[in-house]
Scaffold this motif. Structure first.
Motif, PDB file in Angstrom:
ATOM      1  N   LYS A 129       0.801  -1.230   0.000  1.00  0.00           N
ATOM      2  CA  LYS A 129       0.000   0.000   0.000  1.00  0.00           C
ATOM      3  C   LYS A 129       0.826   1.268   0.000  1.00  0.00           C
ATOM      4  N   SER A 130       2.158   1.149   0.008  1.00  0.00           N
ATOM      5  CA  SER A 130       3.001   2.349   0.058  1.00  0.00           C
ATOM      6  C   SER A 130       3.710   2.572  -1.270  1.00  0.00           C
ATOM      7  N   ASN A 131       3.843   3.844  -1.656  1.00  0.00           N
ATOM      8  CA  ASN A 131       4.682   4.151  -2.810  1.00  0.00           C
ATOM      9  C   ASN A 131       6.139   4.104  -2.362  1.00  0.00           C
ATOM     10  N   LEU A 132       7.069   4.267  -3.294  1.00  0.00           N
ATOM     11  CA  LEU A 132       8.495   4.121  -2.959  1.00  0.00           C
ATOM     12  C   LEU A 132       8.961   5.106  -1.899  1.00  0.00           C
ATOM     13  N   SER A 133       8.602   6.362  -2.025  1.00  0.00           N
ATOM     14  CA  SER A 133       9.105   7.344  -1.052  1.00  0.00           C
ATOM     15  C   SER A 133       8.529   7.098   0.336  1.00  0.00           C
ATOM     16  N   ASP A 134       7.247   6.753   0.419  1.00  0.00           N
ATOM     17  CA  ASP A 134       6.649   6.441   1.725  1.00  0.00           C
ATOM     18  C   ASP A 134       7.259   5.162   2.296  1.00  0.00           C
ATOM     19  N   GLY A 135       7.489   4.174   1.440  1.00  0.00           N
ATOM     20  CA  GLY A 135       8.107   2.926   1.882  1.00  0.00           C
ATOM     21  C   GLY A 135       9.507   3.144   2.413  1.00  0.00           C
ATOM     22  N   ALA A 136      10.291   3.975   1.748  1.00  0.00           N
ATOM     23  CA  ALA A 136      11.648   4.277   2.213  1.00  0.00           C
ATOM     24  C   ALA A 136      11.601   4.995   3.556  1.00  0.00           C
ATOM     25  N   SER A 137      10.653   5.910   3.722  1.00  0.00           N
ATOM     26  CA  SER A 137      10.504   6.624   4.990  1.00  0.00           C
ATOM     27  C   SER A 137      10.138   5.658   6.114  1.00  0.00           C
ATOM     28  N   LEU A 138       9.215   4.755   5.850  1.00  0.00           N
ATOM     29  CA  LEU A 138       8.847   3.749   6.849  1.00  0.00           C
ATOM     30  C   LEU A 138      10.052   2.889   7.217  1.00  0.00           C
ATOM     31  N   SER A 139      10.799   2.487   6.223  1.00  0.00           N
ATOM     32  CA  SER A 139      11.961   1.626   6.442  1.00  0.00           C
ATOM     33  C   SER A 139      13.002   2.305   7.329  1.00  0.00           C
ATOM     34  N   THR A 140      13.249   3.589   7.104  1.00  0.00           N
ATOM     35  CA  THR A 140      14.248   4.300   7.929  1.00  0.00           C
ATOM     36  C   THR A 140      13.801   4.419   9.382  1.00  0.00           C
ATOM     37  N   ARG A 141      12.499   4.292   9.624  1.00  0.00           N
ATOM     38  CA  ARG A 141      11.981   4.329  10.999  1.00  0.00           C
ATOM     39  C   ARG A 141      11.863   2.933  11.593  1.00  0.00           C
ATOM     40  N   GLY A 142      12.354   1.917  10.853  1.00  0.00           N
ATOM     41  CA  GLY A 142      12.311   0.550  11.359  1.00  0.00           C
ATOM     42  C   GLY A 142      10.974  -0.140  11.190  1.00  0.00           C
ATOM     43  N   LEU A 143      10.128   0.403  10.332  1.00  0.00           N
ATOM     44  CA  LEU A 143       8.807  -0.173  10.084  1.00  0.00           C
ATOM     45  C   LEU A 143       8.793  -0.894   8.745  1.00  0.00           C
ATOM     46  N   PRO A 144       7.888  -1.850   8.552  1.00  0.00           N
ATOM     47  CA  PRO A 144       7.783  -2.516   7.250  1.00  0.00           C
ATOM     48  C   PRO A 144       7.438  -1.513   6.155  1.00  0.00           C
ATOM     49  N   PRO A 145       8.146  -1.557   5.025  1.00  0.00           N
ATOM     50  CA  PRO A 145       7.906  -0.587   3.952  1.00  0.00           C
ATOM     51  C   PRO A 145       6.550  -0.730   3.270  1.00  0.00           C
ATOM     52  N   MET A 146       6.018  -1.933   3.208  1.00  0.00           N
ATOM     53  CA  MET A 146       4.706  -2.201   2.598  1.00  0.00           C
ATOM     54  C   MET A 146       4.627  -1.736   1.146  1.00  0.00           C
ATOM     55  N   THR A 147       5.683  -2.000   0.383  1.00  0.00           N
ATOM     56  CA  THR A 147       5.712  -1.634  -1.035  1.00  0.00           C
ATOM     57  C   THR A 147       5.488  -2.873  -1.893  1.00  0.00           C
ATOM     58  N   ALA A 148       5.336  -2.660  -3.181  1.00  0.00           N
ATOM     59  CA  ALA A 148       5.157  -3.781  -4.101  1.00  0.00           C
ATOM     60  C   ALA A 148       6.345  -4.739  -4.032  1.00  0.00           C
ATOM     61  N   SER A 149       7.553  -4.195  -3.961  1.00  0.00           N
ATOM     62  CA  SER A 149       8.736  -5.060  -3.935  1.00  0.00           C
ATOM     63  C   SER A 149       8.781  -5.913  -2.678  1.00  0.00           C
ATOM     64  N   THR A 150       8.434  -5.357  -1.528  1.00  0.00           N
ATOM     65  CA  THR A 150       8.481  -6.158  -0.306  1.00  0.00           C
ATOM     66  C   THR A 150       7.322  -7.145  -0.238  1.00  0.00           C
ATOM     67  N   GLY A 151       6.172  -6.796  -0.798  1.00  0.00           N
ATOM     68  CA  GLY A 151       5.063  -7.748  -0.865  1.00  0.00           C
ATOM     69  C   GLY A 151       5.424  -8.948  -1.713  1.00  0.00           C
ATOM     70  N   GLU A 152       6.065  -8.689  -2.851  1.00  0.00           N
ATOM     71  CA  GLU A 152       6.483  -9.774  -3.742  1.00  0.00           C
ATOM     72  C   GLU A 152       7.532 -10.657  -3.070  1.00  0.00           C
ATOM     73  N   THR A 153       8.531 -10.037  -2.458  1.00  0.00           N
ATOM     74  CA  THR A 153       9.593 -10.839  -1.843  1.00  0.00           C
ATOM     75  C   THR A 153       9.105 -11.574  -0.597  1.00  0.00           C
ATOM     76  N   ASP A 154       8.096 -11.052   0.086  1.00  0.00           N
ATOM     77  CA  ASP A 154       7.515 -11.789   1.208  1.00  0.00           C
ATOM     78  C   ASP A 154       6.842 -13.074   0.733  1.00  0.00           C
ATOM     79  N   LEU A 155       6.207 -13.026  -0.434  1.00  0.00           N
ATOM     80  CA  LEU A 155       5.620 -14.238  -1.001  1.00  0.00           C
ATOM     81  C   LEU A 155       6.704 -15.259  -1.321  1.00  0.00           C
ATOM     82  N   TYR A 156       7.793 -14.813  -1.939  1.00  0.00           N
ATOM     83  CA  TYR A 156       8.907 -15.720  -2.224  1.00  0.00           C
ATOM     84  C   TYR A 156       9.441 -16.342  -0.946  1.00  0.00           C
TER      85      TYR A 156
END
Length: 107
Positions: free
Chosen positions: A4-31
């Protein structure tokens, strides 16, 4: 994870130690979930190093995709997969109800 996050929001979440919730992390979580199913079935599966893309850490490999015709849960995978190994750079896509994997060495 949710996507549910775009790249910039996902990067901001990540720097705060939160899950980025981006398309790339959703895909890799499935893998990652499918890799774990293979391990439960007895396959040796290597992990890939984490890489950072646009400020988002991603562990993309190996990439494993199961179609619903192959498996929809742990029981299906345990019944259809026996042994084998997979390198960190591998990709495995499995489809079909009558597919069984025994001692596959994938690199």
């Amino acid at each position: 994870s949710p996507v549910k996050s775009n790249l910039s929001d996902g990067a901001s979440l990540s720097t705060r130690g939160l899950p980025p919730m981006t398309a790339s992390t959703g895909e890799t979580d499935l893998y990652a979930a499918n890799r774990q199913l293979l391990r439960v079935a007895g396959m040796q599966v290597q992990e890939a190093a984490v890489q950072v893309f646009s400020g988002i850490p991603v562990a993309s490999g190996p990439r494993v995709v199961f179609s619903p015709s192959f498996a929809v849960g742990v029981g299906d995978v345990v019944h259809k997969v026996r042994g084998g190994s997979m390198s960190a750079r591998s990709t495995l896509i499995v489809s079909g109800p009558d597919v069984h994997i025994e001692n596959l060495e994938l690199d």
